[in-house]
Design an enzyme around this catalytic site. Structure first.
Site, short mmCIF file in Angstrom:
data_model
loop_
_atom_site.label_atom_id
_atom_site.label_comp_id
_atom_site.label_asym_id
_atom_site.label_seq_id
_atom_site.Cartn_x
_atom_site.Cartn_y
_atom_site.Cartn_z
N ASN A 1 -2.71 -5.63 97.84
CA ASN A 1 -3.52 -6.79 98.83
C ASN A 1 -4.04 -7.55 98.50
O ASN A 1 -4.92 -7.14 98.10
CB ASN A 1 -3.05 -6.45 99.76
CG ASN A 1 -4.71 -5.57 100.75
OD1 ASN A 1 -4.89 -6.65 101.28
ND2 ASN A 1 -4.55 -4.43 100.84
N PHE B 1 -8.70 -10.10 104.83
CA PHE B 1 -9.05 -10.41 106.93
C PHE B 1 -9.22 -11.23 107.41
O PHE B 1 -9.78 -11.85 108.59
CB PHE B 1 -10.84 -10.10 106.27
CG PHE B 1 -11.72 -8.69 106.10
CD1 PHE B 1 -10.67 -7.81 106.24
CD2 PHE B 1 -12.66 -8.77 105.87
CE1 PHE B 1 -11.40 -6.66 105.91
CE2 PHE B 1 -13.28 -7.69 106.13
CZ PHE B 1 -12.71 -6.58 105.20
N ASN C 1 -12.36 -1.21 113.80
CA ASN C 1 -13.22 -1.49 111.84
C ASN C 1 -13.17 -3.25 112.05
O ASN C 1 -12.53 -4.02 111.77
CB ASN C 1 -11.47 -1.76 111.31
CG ASN C 1 -12.13 -1.30 109.24
OD1 ASN C 1 -12.82 -2.60 109.41
ND2 ASN C 1 -11.30 -0.46 108.80
N SER D 1 -13.70 -3.68 100.69
CA SER D 1 -12.55 -3.40 101.47
C SER D 1 -12.65 -4.90 99.61
O SER D 1 -14.09 -5.45 100.08
CB SER D 1 -12.41 -5.30 102.14
OG SER D 1 -11.11 -3.78 103.49
N ASN E 1 -11.39 -7.14 98.97
CA ASN E 1 -11.08 -8.99 99.10
C ASN E 1 -11.97 -9.86 99.61
O ASN E 1 -11.70 -10.81 99.59
CB ASN E 1 -9.40 -9.07 99.98
CG ASN E 1 -8.41 -8.21 98.57
OD1 ASN E 1 -8.33 -8.33 98.10
ND2 ASN E 1 -8.03 -7.16 99.96
N THR E 2 -12.91 -9.68 100.04
CA THR E 2 -14.12 -10.67 100.72
C THR E 2 -14.78 -10.31 99.21
O THR E 2 -15.89 -9.69 99.14
CB THR E 2 -14.77 -10.01 101.60
OG1 THR E 2 -13.37 -10.31 102.86
CG2 THR E 2 -15.92 -10.76 102.73
N LYS F 1 -16.85 2.94 106.20
CA LYS F 1 -15.15 3.31 105.31
C LYS F 1 -15.41 3.12 103.43
O LYS F 1 -15.88 2.17 104.00
CB LYS F 1 -14.23 2.33 105.71
CG LYS F 1 -13.00 2.52 105.16
CD LYS F 1 -11.87 1.70 105.42
CE LYS F 1 -10.41 2.50 105.03
NZ LYS F 1 -9.36 1.81 105.37
N THR G 1 -10.80 6.60 101.45
CA THR G 1 -10.86 6.11 100.62
C THR G 1 -10.34 4.13 101.29
O THR G 1 -8.87 4.11 101.70
CB THR G 1 -10.95 5.44 99.18
OG1 THR G 1 -9.59 5.30 98.82
CG2 THR G 1 -11.48 7.17 99.30
N ASN G 2 -10.87 3.27 101.06
CA ASN G 2 -10.00 1.42 101.14
C ASN G 2 -9.21 1.72 99.65
O ASN G 2 -8.66 2.80 98.56
CB ASN G 2 -11.03 0.83 100.81
CG ASN G 2 -10.80 -0.32 101.47
OD1 ASN G 2 -9.35 -0.52 101.99
ND2 ASN G 2 -11.66 -0.35 103.44
C1 FMN Z 1 -1.68 -4.64 103.35
C2 FMN Z 1 -3.37 -3.55 103.72
C3 FMN Z 1 -4.29 -5.21 104.76
C4 FMN Z 1 -4.83 -3.71 104.86
N1 FMN Z 1 -6.31 -4.01 105.51
C5 FMN Z 1 -7.54 -2.88 105.60
C6 FMN Z 1 -9.04 -4.15 106.34
O1 FMN Z 1 -7.94 -5.00 107.72
N2 FMN Z 1 -9.50 -2.90 106.99
C7 FMN Z 1 -9.26 -1.78 106.11
O2 FMN Z 1 -11.01 -1.23 106.59
N3 FMN Z 1 -8.60 -1.42 104.89
C8 FMN Z 1 -7.57 -1.84 104.94
N4 FMN Z 1 -6.55 -1.76 103.88
C9 FMN Z 1 -6.61 -0.82 103.03
C10 FMN Z 1 -5.75 0.57 103.65
O3 FMN Z 1 -6.63 0.79 105.62
C11 FMN Z 1 -5.97 2.18 102.98
O4 FMN Z 1 -7.33 2.52 103.23
C12 FMN Z 1 -5.51 1.44 102.02
O5 FMN Z 1 -4.26 0.96 101.92
C13 FMN Z 1 -5.09 3.13 101.67
O6 FMN Z 1 -3.89 4.20 102.13
P1 FMN Z 1 -2.79 4.12 101.62
O7 FMN Z 1 -2.50 4.43 100.60
O8 FMN Z 1 -2.06 4.43 102.47
O9 FMN Z 1 -2.71 2.95 101.73
C14 FMN Z 1 -5.14 -1.82 103.98
C15 FMN Z 1 -4.12 -2.05 103.40
C16 FMN Z 1 -3.25 -2.90 103.20
C17 FMN Z 1 -2.23 -2.19 101.88
#
Ligand code: FMN
Length: 368
Positions: free
Chosen positions: A116, A120, A146, A182, A184-185, A222, A250-251
């Site tokens: 992704n 934000f 968050n 993240s 993406n910023t 995070k 982790t993120n």
């Molecule tokens: C579509 C998408 C959007 C996400 N947006 C955020 C976000 O806005 N803030 C954040 O801290 N993490 C965001 N994450 C990260 C998740 O919170 C998580 O840390 C990450 O996906 C790893 O966990 P997973 O493997 O179970 O998905 C996002 C993940 C996905 C897939």
């Protein structure tokens, strides 16, 4: 059943559209009293042995929804109904913003992963604070908030943007998370460097205390899986030094390791953060490293690539008191949180540990 539905319906749709559709159904279901009572009774964690206290909060189970799914705090009850014991909303930024242009979410089905670059997209701290303030909760759910940086705010003014969000949102948060990870910023992840992170976290701590004088809102940070090991240690040391309450590890990752070469190369090449199964190994590694460094002084939250109860159990043994997930929910559907809690309870019963708390970090504490 869900897997068939996913193959026939969701998989044929654009991933972001499918997300909004599922979201709408969850929000509709929670408005039907009989349905929500039935689903919550069937899916909520109800295992005595999984009850746990973390961040000074009493939880019925350790597994919650990771940030990003409910960015604007519109489906807290819906996600609680599906058995997530805590729901982390956000990332919310100081100001509202549309996020990156679409298409910005990609499914790598064969690798059980997502990429992704949402960027934000959210309603901003003012609107989300108002929504949380006017909310009448149906279920008692722990709500994490968050926060992240508004894209147009320059990196050197980031602290002010986070402080603004903290002031507005801390009164409505059971815990607050500073997201500096993240991908993406632009520039956001530079804030993980301790010289930038120290004033940022101190500023947010003070803002939360100012905004909520009678209660110390737990504060977490995070982090990214792409940090070098020494930088993971540095963040851990800083967290202890500043008296932070927790670290979420982790993120998503900008690396493309762990992909089984099954997904289309054009998809793998998409920029953004990779989540799901390929992230599992590194997230676990970072968590272990953190626990070895901070032990029980700080609450660790394990997230990244958790798919089943065994993955969740491994995170507990590696030092996580709480665990979260996002990507596998897309692939496994509405009963996923229940499956995790149920499997964890079974795993705990056959383990040498009497409580979940006894199991936390047991693998890392073990003499080699
Ligand atoms: C579509 C998408 C959007 C996400 N947006 C955020 C976000 O806005 N803030 C954040 O801290 N993490 C965001 N994450 C990260 C998740 O919170 C998580 O840390 C990450 O996906 C790893 O966990 P997973 O493997 O179970 O998905 C996002 C993940 C996905 C897939």
């Amino acid at each position: 059943m869900y897997k068939l539905f996913f193959r026939l319906v969701f998989r044929r749709m654009d991933p972001e559209r499918a997300h909004h559709l599922a979201f709408r159904w969850i929000r509709l279901a929670v408005r039907v009293p009989v349905l929500r009572t039935f689903l919550a009774a069937a899916l909520a964690p109800r295992y005595k042995e999984l009850r746990t206290e973390a961040l000074g909060l009493r939880m019925h189970g350790p597994f919650g929804l990771a940030a990003g799914f409910d960015k604007n705090a519109v489906a807290i009850d819906g996600m609680s109904m599906l058995g997530f014991d805590h729901v982390e909303i956000g990332t919310v930024t100081g100001e509202a913003q549309p996020g990156n242009p679409k298409k910005r979410l990609f499914r790598l089905v064969a690798d059980r992963a997502l990429i992704n670059r949402m960027g934000f997209n959210n309603d901003g701290s003012l609107a989300v604070a108002a929504r949380l303030a006017s909310r009448t909760p149906v279920f008692r759910t722990v709500v994490g908030v968050n926060i992240g940086k508004t894209k147009v705010v320059p990196e050197e003014e980031a602290a002010g943007d986070y402080v603004k969000s903290a002031e507005r949102l801390a009164p409505h948060a059971d815990y607050l998370v500073v997201n500096v990870s993240s991908p993406n910023t632009p520039g956001l992840r530079n804030l993980q460097a301790t010289e930038a992170l120290r004033p940022l976290l101190s500023g947010v701590r003070e803002a939360a205390d100012r905004a909520v004088p009678g209660r110390r809102v737990p504060l977490l940070v995070k982090i990214a899986p792409d940090l070098a090991d020494e930088d993971v240690d540095a963040v851990a040391d800083l967290a202890v030094e500043l008296g932070l309450d927790g670290i979420i590890a982790t993120n998503t990752t900008i690396a493309r390791e762990g992909l089984g070469l099954k997904s289309e190369p054009s998809l793998v090449k998409e920029t953004g953060g990779l989540s799901g199964a390929p992230l599992k190994a590194r997230s676990l590694e970072v968590l272990r490293r953190l626990y070895a460094r901070v032990g029980d002084r700080i609450t660790l939250v394990g997230v990244g690539g958790i798919e089943d109860a065994e993955d969740a159990w491994q995170r507990i043994l590696a030092g996580a008191t709480l665990i979260q997930g996002y990507s596998a929910f897309i692939y496994q559907g509405p009963f996923w949180a229940r499956t995790i809690h149920k499997g964890l309870a079974a795993r705990l019963r056959t383990s040498p540990y009497a409580t979940l708390a006894d199991a936390v970090g047991a693998d890392v504490r073990k003499p080699a």
